[in-house]
Design a protein around this motif. Structure first.
Motif, mmCIF file in Angstrom:
data_model
loop_
_atom_site.group_PDB
_atom_site.id
_atom_site.type_symbol
_atom_site.label_atom_id
_atom_site.label_comp_id
_atom_site.label_asym_id
_atom_site.label_seq_id
_atom_site.Cartn_x
_atom_site.Cartn_y
_atom_site.Cartn_z
ATOM 1 N N UNK A 31 0.841 -1.195 0.000
ATOM 2 C CA UNK A 31 0.000 0.000 0.000
ATOM 3 C C UNK A 31 0.882 1.253 0.000
ATOM 4 N N UNK A 32 0.273 2.383 -0.321
ATOM 5 C CA UNK A 32 0.943 3.672 -0.126
ATOM 6 C C UNK A 32 1.057 3.920 1.376
ATOM 7 N N UNK A 33 2.259 4.291 1.834
ATOM 8 C CA UNK A 33 2.506 4.433 3.270
ATOM 9 C C UNK A 33 1.494 5.346 3.955
ATOM 10 N N UNK A 34 1.255 6.517 3.401
ATOM 11 C CA UNK A 34 0.418 7.499 4.082
ATOM 12 C C UNK A 34 -1.018 6.999 4.238
ATOM 13 N N UNK A 35 -1.510 6.224 3.245
ATOM 14 C CA UNK A 35 -2.889 5.766 3.320
ATOM 15 C C UNK A 35 -3.051 4.554 4.237
ATOM 16 N N UNK A 36 -2.128 3.639 4.212
ATOM 17 C CA UNK A 36 -2.261 2.481 5.102
ATOM 18 C C UNK A 36 -2.041 2.911 6.549
ATOM 19 N N UNK A 37 -1.170 3.911 6.772
ATOM 20 C CA UNK A 37 -0.974 4.411 8.127
ATOM 21 C C UNK A 37 -2.248 5.083 8.617
#
Length: 329
Positions: A31-37
């Protein structure tokens, strides 16, 4: 000329956009880091793609995917955009309760079965709705000052009595948990060096809690500092290896090594640090988590042709890998 079609594997399953900073979670999905975080911060503990409950919420940089996307973008003349900059996530405190909730986006897409391509959509207009309060810039400055003060305290860590050091490290770990940006400006000099020394002291004192707090901070540094593992010294690698000697901190130590192993320039240093012996030990453990980390590290290291002979020379490495081949049948 028509725009190039983005491969599905290059898109974040949450946003349907080209990934800028791809990371792998415990389910093996990227996933894209910012969205999964953001997904995790909303209280979710499942994989948004497979719906499987996760054993942990750690994320590991997917260096291979990052490299593939970068080459594809260079070939087709496509620009990569950092979503954390575009959406200014840190500057929108009401985001959790708004229509931009990651969970709500995912649910809506699943319910309607509509393919959303947001690559050409601008979110710039959203900024004004959250910046109407003139006090926000003051809050931002206060946060920046607080962040700088915390890093200054870490820099002077060794000047404090041991118990005070432990309290400061634990307090800073909690701060990082709630605000990942707290480590963005941390450098090897003002953060990594004092924390590495703290780990040595924690091992000397046999203070497991202090070791775990420091290990979690080191892992967060590798993932969230703008420096990452760029200027990691041999001492730092040795510190991570020494953490593995404590039974209660083995998972954290391997998680750090796994993160480092995803970066090509770190792989020779991992091998030189003596970490290969730890990987063998983890393969023989009864912990599926340790075994999984060890296998992923070996996979990453084996992508370096210079390290393959060294890996194959490890004591009984092939017989130790055979049981895992049986598990896949």
């Amino acid at each position: 000329l028509s725009d190039p079609v983005i491969l599905e594997e290059f898109k974040c399953p949450l946003s349907s956009r080209l990934m800028y900073d791809p990371v792998v979670i415990a389910s093996g999905q990227t996933f894209e880091r910012v969205w999964i975080q953001k997904w995790f911060d909303e209280g979710n503990n499942t994989c948004p793609k497979t719906k499987v409950q996760l054993n942990n919420l750690s994320v590991t940089p997917n260096g291979t995917m990052k490299d593939m996307i970068s080459k594809w973008c260079a070939k087709h003349g496509v620009s990569m955009h950092d979503p954390s900059v575009e959406l200014k996530i840190e500057a929108t405190p009401s985001l959790d309760h708004s229509f931009m909730s990651i969970a709500s986006i995912g649910d809506s897409v699943n319910d309607l079965h509509i393919h959303m391509d947001l690559s050409n959509v601008s979110f710039g207009s959203l900024d004004t709705s959250f910046n109407s309060d003139s006090s926000l810039p003051k809050i931002t400055r206060t946060n920046e000052n607080s962040k700088k003060k915390s890093l200054d305290s870490i820099w002077r860590l060794s000047e404090l009595p041991w118990l005070s050091q432990c309290e400061l490290v634990e307090d800073f770990r909690r701060r990082v948990e709630h605000n990942g940006q707290a480590l963005y400006t941390a450098s090897p000099e003002n953060f990594l060096s004092p924390i590495s020394k703290f780990v040595g002291e924690a091992i000397h004192h046999r203070d497991i809690k202090a070791q775990r707090n420091a290990a979690q901070l080191l892992l967060a540094y590798m993932k969230k500092s703008r420096y990452g593992a760029k200027d990691l010294t041999e001492e730092s690698y040795s510190v991570v290896v020494s953490l593995y000697s404590s039974e209660e901190v083995k998972e954290e130590a391997l998680a750090i090594i796994e993160t480092l192993s995803s970066q090509p320039h770190c792989r020779p240093k991992i091998a030189a640090s003596g970490a290969l012996a730890l990987i063998l030990d983890a393969l023989c453990s009864r912990s599926r988590g340790l075994q999984g980390s060890a296998l992923r590290i070996l996979h990453n290291l084996s992508s370096d042709s210079d390290l393959r002979p060294l890996i194959l020379s490890l004591d009984h490495i092939i017989p130790k890998l055979v049981p895992f081949l049986k598990d896949t049948k």
